[in-house]
Design a protein around this motif. Structure first.
Motif, mmCIF file in Angstrom:
data_model
loop_
_atom_site.group_PDB
_atom_site.id
_atom_site.type_symbol
_atom_site.label_atom_id
_atom_site.label_comp_id
_atom_site.label_asym_id
_atom_site.label_seq_id
_atom_site.Cartn_x
_atom_site.Cartn_y
_atom_site.Cartn_z
ATOM 1 N N ARG A 34 0.836 -1.205 0.000
ATOM 2 C CA ARG A 34 0.000 0.000 0.000
ATOM 3 C C ARG A 34 0.874 1.259 0.000
ATOM 4 O O ARG A 34 0.631 2.203 -0.752
ATOM 5 C CB ARG A 34 -0.915 0.004 1.218
ATOM 6 N N ALA A 35 1.913 1.253 0.828
ATOM 7 C CA ALA A 35 2.806 2.407 0.903
ATOM 8 C C ALA A 35 3.510 2.638 -0.431
ATOM 9 O O ALA A 35 3.618 3.773 -0.901
ATOM 10 C CB ALA A 35 3.822 2.214 2.019
ATOM 11 N N VAL A 36 3.968 1.572 -1.052
ATOM 12 C CA VAL A 36 4.669 1.694 -2.336
ATOM 13 C C VAL A 36 3.740 2.253 -3.404
ATOM 14 O O VAL A 36 4.110 3.166 -4.157
ATOM 15 C CB VAL A 36 5.266 0.328 -2.761
ATOM 16 N N VAL A 37 2.522 1.755 -3.456
ATOM 17 C CA VAL A 37 1.561 2.240 -4.451
ATOM 18 C C VAL A 37 1.241 3.712 -4.209
ATOM 19 O O VAL A 37 1.215 4.521 -5.151
ATOM 20 C CB VAL A 37 0.276 1.382 -4.435
ATOM 21 N N LEU A 38 1.028 4.098 -2.964
ATOM 22 C CA LEU A 38 0.708 5.498 -2.671
ATOM 23 C C LEU A 38 1.883 6.432 -2.947
ATOM 24 O O LEU A 38 1.681 7.599 -3.281
ATOM 25 C CB LEU A 38 0.242 5.647 -1.223
ATOM 26 N N PRO A 53 12.849 13.601 -3.720
ATOM 27 C CA PRO A 53 13.860 13.009 -2.823
ATOM 28 C C PRO A 53 13.254 12.359 -1.571
ATOM 29 O O PRO A 53 13.729 11.319 -1.128
ATOM 30 C CB PRO A 53 14.749 14.195 -2.437
ATOM 31 N N LEU A 54 12.188 12.943 -1.037
ATOM 32 C CA LEU A 54 11.547 12.364 0.145
ATOM 33 C C LEU A 54 10.852 11.050 -0.200
ATOM 34 O O LEU A 54 10.930 10.083 0.558
ATOM 35 C CB LEU A 54 10.544 13.351 0.749
ATOM 36 N N ARG A 55 10.216 11.004 -1.361
ATOM 37 C CA ARG A 55 9.585 9.753 -1.795
ATOM 38 C C ARG A 55 10.631 8.668 -2.048
ATOM 39 O O ARG A 55 10.453 7.519 -1.669
ATOM 40 C CB ARG A 55 8.750 9.972 -3.050
ATOM 41 N N ILE A 56 11.740 9.040 -2.694
ATOM 42 C CA ILE A 56 12.806 8.075 -2.966
ATOM 43 C C ILE A 56 13.424 7.568 -1.665
ATOM 44 O O ILE A 56 13.692 6.374 -1.520
ATOM 45 C CB ILE A 56 13.874 8.690 -3.899
ATOM 46 N N ALA A 57 13.631 8.469 -0.702
ATOM 47 C CA ALA A 57 14.200 8.061 0.587
ATOM 48 C C ALA A 57 13.264 7.090 1.314
ATOM 49 O O ALA A 57 13.716 6.079 1.863
ATOM 50 C CB ALA A 57 14.472 9.287 1.451
#
Length: 128
Positions: A34-38, A53-57
């Protein structure tokens, strides 16, 4: 386990170890999916509101935690990293007004039980 089965797999990990690693990988994936999809899909508030950068981290921490959790020797630190990444994701999601992740405490408890099983197995094998 019988002496014969130990001789069949000399110097290698027994298949049960790798089967449990696959089980931990699958269980972890089901929890972080779920976290990855969102974080990846553009129509979600997380993908459009958070910086790249925050999403990639966050995705990197989730991925590294999952792989560490699945690998037998790093199961405990993988669990710690995975729990921290899930906690960070939950904070980010709630700060944007998303509902809480359903059954997150029970999901983390399942991961903890799987990690405890690996730890206990390794501890018993060391004593032999």
């Amino acid at each position: 386990m019988s002496e014969e089965s130990h001789q069949r797999w000399p110097g290698r990990r027994r298949p049960g170890t790798w089967l449990m690693a696959l089980l931990r990988l699958g269980a972890g994936w089901l929890i972080i999916a779920r976290a990855v999809v969102l974080l990846l899909t553009p129509p979600s508030p997380l993908a459009s509101s958070l910086s790249l950068p925050l999403r990639i981290a966050t995705l990197s921490a989730l991925g590294a935690g999952l792989l560490g959790f699945a690998w037998p020797r790093s199961c405990l630190w993988g669990l710690a990293l995975l729990g921290a990444a899930l906690g960070a994701f939950e904070l980010l999601a709630r700060s944007l007004g998303l509902p809480p992740t359903p059954r997150l405490p029970s999901a983390i408890a399942i991961l903890a039980v799987l990690a405890a099983g690996e730890w206990l197995t390794r501890r018993v094998q060391r004593r032999r």
